[in-house]
Design a protein around this motif. Structure first.
Motif, PDB file in Angstrom:
ATOM      1  N   SER A   1       0.529  -1.021  -0.186  1.00 54.29           N
ATOM      2  CA  SER A   1      -0.366   0.134   0.100  1.00 54.29           C
ATOM      3  C   SER A   1       1.308   0.876   0.068  1.00 54.29           C
ATOM      4  O   SER A   1       0.867   1.759   0.773  1.00 54.29           O
ATOM      5  CB  SER A   1      -0.520   0.158   1.392  1.00 54.29           C
ATOM      6  N   LEU A   2       2.010   1.391  -0.809  1.00 57.61           N
ATOM      7  CA  LEU A   2       2.577   2.491  -1.115  1.00 57.61           C
ATOM      8  C   LEU A   2       1.593   3.819  -1.226  1.00 57.61           C
ATOM      9  O   LEU A   2       1.322   3.592  -2.219  1.00 57.61           O
ATOM     10  CB  LEU A   2       3.671   2.488  -2.053  1.00 57.61           C
ATOM     11  N   LYS A   3       2.659   4.558  -0.457  1.00 50.29           N
ATOM     12  CA  LYS A   3       2.270   5.747  -0.831  1.00 50.29           C
ATOM     13  C   LYS A   3       3.386   7.341  -1.249  1.00 50.29           C
ATOM     14  O   LYS A   3       4.808   6.695  -1.523  1.00 50.29           O
ATOM     15  CB  LYS A   3       0.950   6.780   0.607  1.00 50.29           C
ATOM     16  N   PRO A   4       1.988   8.197  -1.814  1.00 51.03           N
ATOM     17  CA  PRO A   4       4.270   9.316  -2.992  1.00 51.03           C
ATOM     18  C   PRO A   4       5.046   9.112  -1.324  1.00 51.03           C
ATOM     19  O   PRO A   4       5.905   9.545  -1.661  1.00 51.03           O
ATOM     20  CB  PRO A   4       2.642  10.466  -3.430  1.00 51.03           C
ATOM     21  N   GLU A   5       4.530   9.714   0.192  1.00 50.31           N
ATOM     22  CA  GLU A   5       4.790  10.561   0.911  1.00 50.31           C
ATOM     23  C   GLU A   5       5.964   9.214   1.522  1.00 50.31           C
ATOM     24  O   GLU A   5       6.650   9.560   1.747  1.00 50.31           O
ATOM     25  CB  GLU A   5       4.361  10.706   1.865  1.00 50.31           C
TER      26      GLU A   5
END
Length: 121
Positions: free
Chosen positions: A84-88
């Protein structure tokens, strides 16, 4: 004295997954813990996750329930499964280990060279 070789970084879309690996080698007598830190330009390096020899773990609040750290004590390796990777989460990720070398009585920290993780569509 201690070499840490990281692998598994790259470019992934938001919501995707990556698995980082780190192998420690050298004149290692014993390893107390291994972990991952990350850093973005202009900010301090921050802890992502750390695991001790007995399996105790510590995670940054921002990655709990998304990242999982694991370790293979026999191979002196540590892994970071990132879901669930996020840009942050975009950063350079550094492997870290707390080891005692042959002939030494105390432990010291060592760092890998880092691997880039970019989360972007």
């Amino acid at each position: 004295q201690v070499q840490l070789v990281e692998s598994g970084g790259g470019l992934v879309q938001p919501g995707g997954s990556l698995r980082l690996s780190c192998a420690a080698s050298g004149r290692i007598r014993s390893i107390h813990g291994m972990g991952w830190y990350r850093q973005v330009p202009g900010k301090q390096r921050e802890l992502v996750a750390f695991i001790t020899t007995d399996g105790s773990t510590n995670y940054a609040d921002s990655v709990k329930d998304r990242f999982t750290i694991s370790r293979d004590n026999a191979k002196n390796m540590v892994y970071l499964q990132m879901n669930s990777l996020k840009p942050e989460d975009t950063a350079v990720y550094y492997c870290n280990t707390y080891v005692r070398l042959d002939g030494r009585s105390s432990y010291s920290y060592y760092w890998g060279q880092g691997t880039q993780v970019t989360v972007s569509s």
